[in-house]
Design a protein around this motif. Structure first.
Motif, PDB file in Angstrom:
ATOM      1  N   SER A 125      77.460 -61.705  18.507  1.00 24.14           N
ATOM      2  CA  SER A 125      76.147 -62.339  18.651  1.00 24.14           C
ATOM      3  C   SER A 125      75.899 -63.175  17.405  1.00 24.14           C
ATOM      4  O   SER A 125      76.594 -63.018  16.382  1.00 24.14           O
ATOM      5  CB  SER A 125      75.053 -61.275  18.776  1.00 24.14           C
ATOM      6  OG  SER A 125      74.858 -60.649  17.533  1.00 24.14           O
ATOM      7  N   PHE A 185      73.427 -62.981  15.339  1.00 24.49           N
ATOM      8  CA  PHE A 185      73.052 -62.094  14.234  1.00 24.49           C
ATOM      9  C   PHE A 185      74.305 -61.466  13.604  1.00 24.49           C
ATOM     10  O   PHE A 185      74.447 -61.447  12.382  1.00 24.49           O
ATOM     11  CB  PHE A 185      72.092 -60.993  14.723  1.00 24.49           C
ATOM     12  CG  PHE A 185      71.607 -60.118  13.593  1.00 24.49           C
ATOM     13  CD1 PHE A 185      70.419 -60.411  12.922  1.00 24.49           C
ATOM     14  CD2 PHE A 185      72.344 -59.007  13.171  1.00 24.49           C
ATOM     15  CE1 PHE A 185      69.981 -59.629  11.857  1.00 24.49           C
ATOM     16  CE2 PHE A 185      71.916 -58.224  12.115  1.00 24.49           C
ATOM     17  CZ  PHE A 185      70.734 -58.526  11.458  1.00 24.49           C
ATOM     18  N   GLU A 186      75.207 -60.988  14.467  1.00 21.56           N
ATOM     19  CA  GLU A 186      76.418 -60.327  13.947  1.00 21.56           C
ATOM     20  C   GLU A 186      77.285 -61.297  13.129  1.00 21.56           C
ATOM     21  O   GLU A 186      77.813 -60.936  12.086  1.00 21.56           O
ATOM     22  CB  GLU A 186      77.252 -59.759  15.096  1.00 21.56           C
ATOM     23  CG  GLU A 186      76.634 -58.500  15.714  1.00 21.56           C
ATOM     24  CD  GLU A 186      77.249 -58.142  17.071  1.00 21.56           C
ATOM     25  OE1 GLU A 186      77.131 -56.975  17.465  1.00 21.56           O
ATOM     26  OE2 GLU A 186      77.826 -59.038  17.737  1.00 21.56           O
ATOM     27  N   LYS A 223      69.091 -65.503  18.004  1.00 19.81           N
ATOM     28  CA  LYS A 223      69.896 -64.532  17.248  1.00 19.81           C
ATOM     29  C   LYS A 223      70.594 -63.488  18.118  1.00 19.81           C
ATOM     30  O   LYS A 223      71.577 -62.897  17.697  1.00 19.81           O
ATOM     31  CB  LYS A 223      69.080 -63.877  16.131  1.00 19.81           C
ATOM     32  CG  LYS A 223      68.012 -62.907  16.522  1.00 19.81           C
ATOM     33  CD  LYS A 223      67.446 -62.330  15.225  1.00 19.81           C
ATOM     34  CE  LYS A 223      66.310 -61.378  15.500  1.00 19.81           C
ATOM     35  NZ  LYS A 223      65.701 -60.893  14.262  1.00 19.81           N
ATOM     36  N   HIS A 224      70.107 -63.277  19.359  1.00 20.25           N
ATOM     37  CA  HIS A 224      70.768 -62.297  20.227  1.00 20.25           C
ATOM     38  C   HIS A 224      71.807 -62.933  21.155  1.00 20.25           C
ATOM     39  O   HIS A 224      72.495 -62.241  21.882  1.00 20.25           O
ATOM     40  CB  HIS A 224      69.720 -61.525  21.042  1.00 20.25           C
ATOM     41  CG  HIS A 224      68.771 -60.768  20.157  1.00 20.25           C
ATOM     42  ND1 HIS A 224      69.201 -59.815  19.260  1.00 20.25           N
ATOM     43  CD2 HIS A 224      67.424 -60.849  20.000  1.00 20.25           C
ATOM     44  CE1 HIS A 224      68.174 -59.332  18.592  1.00 20.25           C
ATOM     45  NE2 HIS A 224      67.079 -59.948  19.010  1.00 20.25           N
ATOM     46  N   LYS A 225      71.886 -64.266  21.136  1.00 18.57           N
ATOM     47  CA  LYS A 225      72.867 -64.940  22.007  1.00 18.57           C
ATOM     48  C   LYS A 225      74.278 -64.722  21.487  1.00 18.57           C
ATOM     49  O   LYS A 225      74.500 -64.576  20.283  1.00 18.57           O
ATOM     50  CB  LYS A 225      72.587 -66.447  22.011  1.00 18.57           C
ATOM     51  CG  LYS A 225      71.548 -66.873  23.017  1.00 18.57           C
ATOM     52  CD  LYS A 225      71.717 -68.343  23.325  1.00 18.57           C
ATOM     53  CE  LYS A 225      70.823 -68.730  24.462  1.00 18.57           C
ATOM     54  NZ  LYS A 225      71.135 -70.035  25.016  1.00 18.57           N
ATOM     55  N   LYS A 226      75.247 -64.742  22.396  1.00 17.36           N
ATOM     56  CA  LYS A 226      76.650 -64.674  21.977  1.00 17.36           C
ATOM     57  C   LYS A 226      77.077 -66.068  21.497  1.00 17.36           C
ATOM     58  O   LYS A 226      76.614 -67.090  22.048  1.00 17.36           O
ATOM     59  CB  LYS A 226      77.542 -64.289  23.167  1.00 17.36           C
ATOM     60  CG  LYS A 226      77.291 -62.865  23.656  1.00 17.36           C
ATOM     61  CD  LYS A 226      78.026 -61.872  22.798  1.00 17.36           C
ATOM     62  CE  LYS A 226      77.982 -60.483  23.424  1.00 17.36           C
ATOM     63  NZ  LYS A 226      78.505 -59.468  22.518  1.00 17.36           N
TER      64      LYS A 226
END
Ligand SMILES: Nc1ncnc2c1ncn2[C@@H]1O[C@H](COP(=O)(O)OP(=O)(O)OP(=O)(O)O)[C@@H](O)[C@H]1O
Length: 264
Positions: free
Chosen positions: A103, A105-106, A143-146
């Motif tokens: 994601s 964020f990651e 931020k949560h999208k891949k």
């Protein structure tokens, strides 16, 4: 001059860059003496194949110099460990991302790697810095999208956010505006300018967007065959540095507008 009084983040001394194989040594450019100061936005320009990526790779210890030295914070680059360097310098390359399954964020959180423990656990301070980087690049909403779901422009902002979360004084980007439309090229370069001013980071990027770089950069490095020059854009215009970039048959540099024009 104000810039010369500022802290020098990166400096080269008589640097030669190029490639060494078993059979031969190819020097791409030599006699490179440049200084980058704190809080500066610096654009690196030059024709295709002139050696911009080679120079950036040498400045970031991805490849060794043929001759001469690179100093970061006054310390020779060869004496800095990979971990030390990761806390001083972040590098943004345009090569295809291998970790697109992460994601946003990651991926941005990967910038915290030099500071996290061996399992990569994020502390509340790490999470704060990652969120700050997402905010500074205006990508909190994705931020949560891949990463594989993103457009090239969005991905470019994510890569810049990852560099910001690495929290280094120096960020180096190889062609951050490739594949972007005119609006997003300007957007990304203005964002880099804003970040340099607001955070005091030194940001060096290579680009083919010479007109935009002239308008936005504090200094520019101009690479031509056999010569690497660094100065403020207005001085480079006056000294005719941009005219030497390309053969004169098709395009000419217009000093009054600071841009290239097609010869009709
Ligand atoms: N791994 C390599 N081994 C040998 N020569 C290389 C290698 N990579 C690049 N070169 C050569 O070094 C020269 C400079 O290449 P480089 O990629 O640094 O140019 P560039 O200015 O970044 O070009 P572009 O604007 O097209 O991206 C070119 O002649 C290229 O062929």
């Amino acid at each position: 001059m104000e810039n010369n009084e500022q802290h020098i983040i990166l400096k080269t001394k008589n640097l030669s860059i190029g490639y060494v194989s078993k059979k031969a040594q190819t020097v791409i450019a030599s006699g490179i003496n440049i200084e980058l100061h704190q809080g500066e936005l610096v654009g690196l320009v030059g024709a295709n194949g002139i050696g911009k990526s080679t120079l950036l790779r040498t400045l970031t210890k991805v490849q060794n110099p043929i001759k001469g030295q690179v100093f970061i914070n006054n310390k020779p680059l060869e004496k800095q460990s990979a971990l030390d360097l990761a806390k001083i310098l972040s590098l943004v390359l345009t090569e295809k991302l291998i970790s697109k399954n992460l994601s946003v964020f990651e991926l941005v959180a990967l910038g915290r790697q030099p500071y996290t423990n061996w399992v990569g656990n994020l502390t509340s301070e790490d999470i704060f810095i990652v969120n700050q980087a997402l905010e500074q690049t205006h990508i909190e909403d994705i931020k949560h999208k891949k990463c594989f779901e993103l457009s090239d422009g969005q991905l470019q902002k994510v890569m810049i956010a990852r560099a910001l979360s690495q929290d280094t004084n120096l960020i180096i980007l190889d062609e951050p505006t490739t594949h972007l439309d005119m609006y997003h090229k300007a957007y990304i370069l203005k964002l880099l300018k804003k970040l340099a001013k607001e955070t005091g980071k030194t940001i060096l990027f290579s680009s083919h967007e010479i007109d935009l770089a002239i308008q936005l950069c504090d200094s520019m490095i101009v690479m031509t065959k056999g010569h690497v020059e660094i100065d403020q854009p207005c001085n480079l215009i006056q000294s005719g540095a941009f005219e030497k970039l390309f053969p004169k048959d098709l395009i000419a540099f217009d000093e009054t507008t600071g841009s290239f024009r097609i010869k009709k």
